[in-house]
Enzyme design. Structure first.
Site, short mmCIF file in Angstrom:
data_model
loop_
_atom_site.label_atom_id
_atom_site.label_comp_id
_atom_site.label_asym_id
_atom_site.label_seq_id
_atom_site.Cartn_x
_atom_site.Cartn_y
_atom_site.Cartn_z
N CYS A 85 50.35 -39.55 -25.46
CA CYS A 85 49.11 -38.89 -25.86
C CYS A 85 47.94 -39.57 -25.15
O CYS A 85 47.15 -40.27 -25.77
CB CYS A 85 48.89 -39.00 -27.36
SG CYS A 85 50.10 -38.14 -28.33
N CYS A 172 54.64 -41.66 -35.16
CA CYS A 172 54.10 -40.81 -34.09
C CYS A 172 53.18 -39.79 -34.75
O CYS A 172 53.60 -39.10 -35.68
CB CYS A 172 55.24 -40.11 -33.35
SG CYS A 172 54.65 -38.85 -32.20
N GLN A 295 59.63 -23.03 -28.61
CA GLN A 295 58.29 -23.59 -28.39
C GLN A 295 58.04 -24.71 -29.40
O GLN A 295 58.31 -24.53 -30.60
CB GLN A 295 57.22 -22.50 -28.52
CG GLN A 295 57.34 -21.38 -27.49
CD GLN A 295 56.93 -21.81 -26.09
OE1 GLN A 295 56.32 -22.85 -25.89
NE2 GLN A 295 57.29 -21.00 -25.11
N ASP A 390 58.72 -16.96 -17.95
CA ASP A 390 58.34 -18.22 -18.61
C ASP A 390 59.26 -19.33 -18.13
O ASP A 390 60.15 -19.78 -18.87
CB ASP A 390 58.42 -18.04 -20.14
CG ASP A 390 57.94 -19.27 -20.90
OD1 ASP A 390 57.37 -20.18 -20.28
OD2 ASP A 390 58.16 -19.32 -22.12
N CYS A 417 54.00 -23.75 -18.57
CA CYS A 417 53.61 -25.02 -19.19
C CYS A 417 53.18 -25.99 -18.10
O CYS A 417 52.93 -27.17 -18.38
CB CYS A 417 54.75 -25.60 -20.02
SG CYS A 417 56.22 -25.91 -19.05
#
Ligand SMILES: C[S@@+](CC[C@H](N)C(=O)[O-])C[C@H]1O[C@@H](n2cnc3c(N)ncnc32)[C@H](O)[C@@H]1O
Length: 477
Positions: A85, A172, A295, A390, A417
């Site tokens: 992150c 997390c 997803q 996709d 993505c």
């Protein structure tokens, strides 16, 4: 620093102007572009150089000279080590602003006339419905730990840039809430039982991965233990104790995989429950098995389906191909609007799920084709009005792109993505006679540099009204 090229160990003062593509703070020093790890736009730092490639320099913060007005304290205790992150030290609104700027630069070569604002995530914490934790026997010692802290068994995430070191994740902040307690139990039970973790250098050890998944709408939770051998004498008691502690675990599966590659998967044994979980999305119910793609942010996947439906503009009877369909998310969402859909997917369990999902939702106007698209699309005899595409992160295989252009659907809805690989594909599709009309980004992965984006392409030679099967407004179900 003097007028020479920066070298490892040099200290350079600079203003951080923006975020680079990997989420590091980017600033300039003379002709050099610096990517400074952990630095936030709006701050001034003294950066310590650790690598230079031509005029790009990688550095870490040596000292924060002036903080940024958009900086915030990261929630995650592992922020300094994890790297997953990268944006947690930036206010969410500022993350979106910088993601939009970076996206604009990435998309520039595709010359897209309309790039929509990013659809923000209403709940940017604990949003992931799937976590893939790795076991290892080289625990990473974090900066706030004593140097003689235990450095053996660990289960968590790979430390950025280190294939052999595992960050022993205690908590997390983006994983679904229950995942942290289950992870802690698996660690404690495995250590108490003396089970060995995979040694990535020596290629030995029992425990390799722990994959946790949750259906947010149903509350069902799956644990998938990936091990090198079945070892029922070790795994069955571990699972029994885990279930005593976590009765909310609705299913536990084990995958046996003794290959050296660092991937989950292998031969499946169901140790508890049905071996699958269920999720509800876009008015549909989905069965998800351990090996199938789904997803990872359920709430934002709802937004993604809304956008795909708005851009596909299907009318009843429209013929749709859903390339890289997974367990049938877009196929079923469009079939529910009356389209006749064919979904194409490589992974057999995902195809099984997709077929069962069609049945669960009472949808018949859908067909699923298993296999590598390079072969299955070549064998296809029907021609679609609309293609939803996709692909995985590297983008569409060049031969599939060529076949797609030859199929000449009036509309292509390209879901990506990885906007960087998407741009390369969009340029090929443009050369094949398509106009890229729009880009609609969705933040599926808050606090990370990743962004999902839906691109709408129309065939440049299509009539203004579209074809007969395409005309008219979309049908909402
Ligand atoms: C990004 S996922 C998209 C899944 C689906 N559209 C969804 O939203 O749930 C990409 C999918 O492509 C599949 N895939 C990867 N390579 C493929 C190939 N060569 N042929 C067919 N499918 C492939 C993967 O198994 C995965 O399910």
């Amino acid at each position: 620093m003097q007028e020479r090229k920066p070298r490892k160990g040099d200290l350079v003062e600079l203003d951080i102007e923006r975020l680079g593509p990997k989420g590091h703070g980017r600033g300039r020093f003379g002709e050099f572009t610096f990517d400074v790890r952990g630095a936030v736009p709006g701050s001034r730092v003294r950066a310590a150089v650790f690598r230079r490639r031509k005029n790009r320099v990688d550095a870490v913060i040596d000292e924060l000279l002036a903080p940024s007005p958009v900086a915030c304290a990261p929630r995650c205790a592992h922020f300094a080590s994890c790297g997953g992150c990268a944006f947690q030290n930036l206010e969410y609104a500022a993350q979106l602003e910088h993601l939009a700027q970076a996206l604009g630069e990435t998309l520039a070569p595709a010359e897209i006339p309309d790039v929509a604002p990013i659809v923000a995530c209403a709940q940017p914490w604990n949003y992931r419905n799937k976590m893939d934790f790795t076991f290892g026997n080289k625990r990473w010692i974090e900066a706030d730990e004593p140097p003689d802290a235990p450095n053996g068994f660990a289960v968590g995430l790979h430390v950025a840039g280190r294939f052999d070191k595992i960050l022993d994740v205690r908590s997390c902040e983006i994983a679904f809430v229950e995942a942290n307690a289950i992870l802690a139990s698996v660690r404690e039970l495995a250590v108490a039982a003396g089970l060995s973790a995979w040694d990535v250098r020596e290629h030995r050890g029992l425990l390799r991965h722990l994959v946790l998944r949750k259906g947010f709408a149903t509350g069902e939770i799956m644990a998938d233990l990936v091990t090198t051998e079945e070892a029922p004498d070790a795994i069955e008691p571990l699972v029994a104790r885990l279930l005593e502690r976590h009765p909310g675990l609705t299913t536990v599966v084990q995958h046996t995989n003794d290959g050296v590659a660092l991937v989950a998967g292998g031969v499946e044994t169901v140790r508890h429950g049905s071996g699958v979980i269920h999720e509800e999305l876009a008015g549909l119910s989905f069965r998800i098995s351990a090996a199938s793609f789904f997803q990872t942010n359920t709430a934002q996947a709802e937004e993604l389906v809304r956008i795909v439906r708005e851009e596909a503009l299907v009318v009843p009877g429209a013929r749709v191909f859903d390339l890289y369909c997974g367990s049938g998310l877009f196929s079923l969402a469009l079939a529910k609007q009356g389209a006749r859909v064919t979904g194409f997917e490589l992974v057999p369990s995902a195809i099984d799920d997709a077929r069962l999902n069609a049945g669960r939702n009472g949808i018949d106007a859908v067909r699923f084709v298993a296999g590598d698209l390079v072969e299955t699309l070549a064998a296809e005899t029907e021609t679609p009005d609309v293609c939803v595409v996709d692909p995985p992160r590297p983008g569409v295989h060049p031969r599939v792109l060529a076949m797609l252009t030859a199929l000449a659907p009036e509309r292509i809805v390209y879901v990506s993505c990885n906007p960087k690989s998407a741009v390369e594909d969009l340029i090929v599709l443009r050369a094949g006679g398509y106009r890229v009309e729009r880009a609609r980004p969705v933040d599926l992965f808050p606090h990370t540099p990743h962004l999902e984006c839906v691109f709408t392409l129309t065939r440049a030679t299509a009539t203004a009204s579209g074809g007969s099967s395409m005309a008219g407004p979309s049908v909402e179900s």
